[in-house]
Design an enzyme around this catalytic site. Structure first.
Site, PDB file in Angstrom:
ATOM      1  N   GLU A 266      -3.436   7.375  -4.085  1.00  0.00           N
ATOM      2  CA  GLU A 266      -3.414   6.117  -3.345  1.00  0.00           C
ATOM      3  C   GLU A 266      -3.217   4.966  -4.324  1.00  0.00           C
ATOM      4  OE1 GLU A 266      -6.082   4.870   0.310  1.00  0.00           O
ATOM      5  OE2 GLU A 266      -7.036   4.243  -1.550  1.00  0.00           O
TER       6      GLU A 266
ATOM      7  N   TYR B   4       0.859  -1.190   0.000  1.00  0.00           N
ATOM      8  CA  TYR B   4       0.000   0.000   0.000  1.00  0.00           C
ATOM      9  C   TYR B   4       0.889   1.232   0.000  1.00  0.00           C
ATOM     10  CZ  TYR B   4      -3.103   3.611   1.896  1.00  0.00           C
ATOM     11  OH  TYR B   4      -3.804   4.766   2.088  1.00  0.00           O
TER      12      TYR B   4
END
Ligand code: GDP
Ligand code: MN
Length: 383
Positions: free
Chosen positions: A195, A107
């Site tokens: 993101e 992530y």
């Protein structure tokens, strides 16, 4: 403005961040062609501006183009709902992306930390669909790097981030330039959020952005003509898209009483008063300071183009915006449009008397207070 995944990936590509090759499609035939062109093994992904698409059934892997196309056909036109977004969103497009074999999911995100007053890069080894749970259960599993606003990010800082996030050492060499590019993309695009989840490590050892989420600061629109088309495509409502094109501060609310005012505070007050009077506001619209007749006309046109609007409330407190300019705008709009719904105008302050004189004789109903105006329009629209 939130960008769709395919738009975000286009942006990544421009900045040299590797993404899975793919094509966007708006029907099953398009998806079939895309899947064939991509070699057959693909992932079909709903292009909706909400999180948790995977869990909502909006992301699926296929080995045969025909199956991918069938799924795309099912998905397009369907409403997807998720925990984050219970109302859900209707799928209009899908991204058909080449399937990759994922060994690990990381992530990475970049956002503005308001407490630090700086950009922060966040990274975790435990990416994928459970990242929210990871963040809640073990915040330490998410490593942070604060970006120095003067000199940006240095390689050694990114290496340290990777180490603290416990990424395998053999991916760091690829990781460093990718994070640098993402920070560059963030700054140069005036983003609010980037993101990448998953930031995938493939079985053959390559790092690649398998998903992408970018949000651009709306206040920077004037210096990003490159996002103009994107904005249309990403708009959640066609009226809002039209308003953005015309530079009008408009938010669609979905009710049936159209609202126009000057100054965000006054417009919000008008919305509250309409609600208090038992009505449902259709929109927020701030004509802005010093609006001239032509702008007021544009605003009236925009609000009335919403087919649900059964009544229009105009609430102006004259200051820099002159009452008679507003009245001229209303009258001009009415001359060009066939307006059959009731309209109540409350105009106070600079030019109020001139405005009332201009409007007398027209079918526009006057009101002296905001409450009275709100009650009148709700009553008239309901009748
Ligand atoms: P999200 O649920 O909206 O965040 O959608 P994602 O694009 O992140 O997809 C959800 C999940 O699908 C990912 O976490 C991956 O596990 C899986 N996935 C997406 N693309 C691929 C792919 O090309 N190959 C494989 N093996 N899995 C994928
Ligand atoms: Mn994702």
């Amino acid at each position: 403005m939130k960008l769709h995944e395919y738009q975000s990936k286009d942006l990544f590509s421009k900045f040299g961040v590797p993404v899975t090759p793919g094509e966007v499609a708006s029907d099953a035939e398009g998806a079939l062609r895309a899947a064939q062109a991509l070699g057959g093994k693909v992932v079909v992904k709903a292009q909706v501006l909400m999180g948790g698409r995977g869990k909502a059934g909006g992301v699926k892997l296929f080995d045969r183009p025909e199956d991918a196309a069938a799924f795309a056909g099912e998905l397009i036109g369907k409403r997807l709902t998720s925990v984050q977004n219970p109302t859900g969103m209707v799928v209009e497009k899908v991204l058909v992306a080449q399937q990759i074999e994922i060994a690990e999911e990381y992530y990475v995100s970049i956002l503005l930390d308001r407490a630090e007053q700086k950009l922060v890069v966040m990274c975790s080894k435990e990416g994928g669909m459970e990242i929210e749970e990871v963040a809640a259960r073990d915040p330490q599993a998410i490593a942070r790097l604060v970006v120095n606003p003067i000199w940006g990010v240095e390689d050694f800082e990114i290496r340290s981030l990777a180490r603290r996030a416990k990424l395998p050492t053999n991916v760091v060499r690829q990781f460093v330039p990718m994070v640098k590019s993402l920070v560059k993309a963030y700054i140069e695009s005036d983003a609010e959020l980037i993101e990448v989840n998953p930031f995938a490590l493939t079985t053959d050892g390559k790092l690649i952005a398998a998903d992408a989420k970018v949000s651009i600061d709306d206040n920077s629109q004037f210096r990003h003509p490159e996002f103009r088309e994107t904005a249309d495509d990403a708009a959640e409502n066609p009226l809002e898209a039209e308003a953005a094109r015309q530079g009008i501060a408009y938010v669609h609310l979905g009710g049936d009483i159209g609202i126009i005012g000057n100054g965000a505070g006054l417009v919000m007050c008008s919305i509250d008063e309409v609600s208090a009077a038992g009505g449902k506001p259709a929109n927020f619209l701030d004509v802005g300071g010093g609006a001239k007749a032509d702008r007021v006309e544009k605003c009236v046109r925009l609000v009335l183009s919403d087919p649900n609007v059964k009544g229009l409330l105009i609430n102006i407190f004259g200051g820099i915006t002159r009452g008679e300019e507003v009245a001229h705008g209303i009258l001009e709009a009415f001359e060009h449009l066939d307006v059959s719904i009731p309209v109540v105008a409350r105009i106070e302050g600079t030019g109020a008397q001139e405005a009332l004189n201009l409007l007398s004789g027209s079918k526009i109903v006057g009101a002296t207070t905001m409450q009275e105006a709100a009650q009148r329009i709700v009553a008239l629209a309901g009748a």
